[in-house]
Scaffold this active site. Structure first.
Site, PDB file in Angstrom:
ATOM      1  N   SER A  67      10.824 -63.104  49.101  1.00 19.78           N
ATOM      2  CA  SER A  67      10.663 -63.407  47.950  1.00 19.78           C
ATOM      3  C   SER A  67      11.367 -62.259  46.899  1.00 19.78           C
ATOM      4  O   SER A  67      12.699 -62.147  47.049  1.00 19.78           O
ATOM      5  CB  SER A  67       9.266 -63.593  47.502  1.00 19.78           C
ATOM      6  OG  SER A  67       9.067 -64.270  46.419  1.00 19.78           O
ATOM      7  N   ASP A  74      11.097 -65.609  38.465  1.00 26.92           N
ATOM      8  CA  ASP A  74      10.073 -64.725  37.971  1.00 26.92           C
ATOM      9  C   ASP A  74      10.482 -64.771  36.333  1.00 26.92           C
ATOM     10  O   ASP A  74      11.658 -64.781  35.933  1.00 26.92           O
ATOM     11  CB  ASP A  74      10.367 -63.465  38.442  1.00 26.92           C
ATOM     12  CG  ASP A  74       9.734 -63.579  39.902  1.00 26.92           C
ATOM     13  OD1 ASP A  74       8.976 -64.148  40.272  1.00 26.92           O
ATOM     14  OD2 ASP A  74      10.262 -62.642  40.795  1.00 26.92           O
ATOM     15  N   HIS A 123      11.380 -69.531  47.344  1.00 24.48           N
ATOM     16  CA  HIS A 123      10.157 -70.741  47.136  1.00 24.48           C
ATOM     17  C   HIS A 123      11.094 -71.910  46.752  1.00 24.48           C
ATOM     18  O   HIS A 123      10.287 -72.439  46.012  1.00 24.48           O
ATOM     19  CB  HIS A 123       9.465 -70.094  46.025  1.00 24.48           C
ATOM     20  CG  HIS A 123       8.614 -68.796  46.399  1.00 24.48           C
ATOM     21  ND1 HIS A 123       7.856 -68.574  47.375  1.00 24.48           N
ATOM     22  CD2 HIS A 123       9.016 -67.497  45.824  1.00 24.48           C
ATOM     23  CE1 HIS A 123       7.295 -67.298  47.656  1.00 24.48           C
ATOM     24  NE2 HIS A 123       7.834 -66.739  46.506  1.00 24.48           N
TER      25      HIS A 123
END
Length: 256
Positions: free
Chosen positions: A144, A159, A181
């Site tokens: 990630s 993010d 993701h």
């Protein structure tokens, strides 16, 4: 001077001339199953860290209150694949963290907030030290946020920018921009939404290549070749997108 030129290449050169020496594993995230790595990732994790005696854990992306717990989980996960020692930088002061990064024979950077992570790597000078260690052949793994900072820059992180950073330029040890993701096609609305965002990003940044990875999916740079090792992945370029299946090489990113 030769080392300086190599480090500059790792950050600034195009994928076509990316150095072939690093061994770098990037995961789309959610790769843990309790205190072990997910079953689908075990084979590649064992191969990637084979022979490592001590892995340094970089957990800057996690909230400080969560780092002890995350370190304990990862210690068990690495022991399960045969790496008996794993230690987090947050246990040490600046000198101790530097010594640990210099002595460990494997690196793993966990997930969380990418902007916090990259900002801390710049603030501490650890960004340059990690580059040097990976250029010297130390295996790197990132999940990630840890995958995001492995790329040439942080461009498709998912993010919020919760912290200031001096630059979006990242470690540059993996020859692409990472999107972790990434939704699976079965969740059509989510899949289409993410694909649309990446395509718009590439309209503004047409020279970049984005490697998108679903949860528990892994791409690996090894011996100069990038391969999707497990899970679902996609290669996005300004001229289109290509879905990957495990075992697929990514010639778009191979040194030529």
């Amino acid at each position: 001077m030769r080392l300086l030129r190599l480090l500059l290449c790792l950050v600034f050169v195009s994928p076509a001339v990316f150095a072939a020496s690093p061994s770098v594993l990037v995961s789309g995230g959610s790769m843990m199953n309790g205190d072990h790595f997910a079953d689908s990732t075990l084979d590649v994790m064992r191969r990637h860290y084979a022979g490592c005696k001590k892995v340094v854990l970089v957990l800057h992306a996690s909230l400080p209150a969560e780092r002890d717990r995350m370190e304990a989980r990862l210690q068990k996960a690495f022991a399960h694949i045969g790496v008996l020692a794993a230690e987090s930088l947050h246990r040490h002061d600046a000198a101790g963290a530097k010594a640990l990064l210099e002595s460990a024979d494997g690196i793993f950077i966990g997930g969380g907030e990418t902007f916090v992570l990259l900002g801390e790597l710049y603030r501490t000078g650890q960004l340059e030290l990690i580059r040097q260690r990976v250029a010297a052949g130390v295996p790197y793994g990132g999940s990630s946020a840890g995958a995001n900072v492995a790329g040439l820059l942080i461009g498709t992180t998912n993010d919020f920018p919760v912290a200031e950073i001096p630059s979006r330029t990242a470690l540059g040890v993996f020859p692409a921009v990472i999107n972790p993701h990434h939704p699976a096609p079965a969740t059509k609305a989510d899949f289409d939404g993410r694909a649309g965002k990446i395509k718009i990003y590439l309209q503004f940044n047409p020279t970049e290549t984005v490697v998108a990875l679903a949860n528990a999916s892994i791409a690996r740079l090894h011996e100069g070749k990038v391969t999707l090792e497990t899970g679902l992945g996609w290669v996005y370029r300004s001229d289109g997108v290509r879905a990957l299946v495990p075992g697929d090489a990514v010639p778009e990113l191979v040194a030529r």
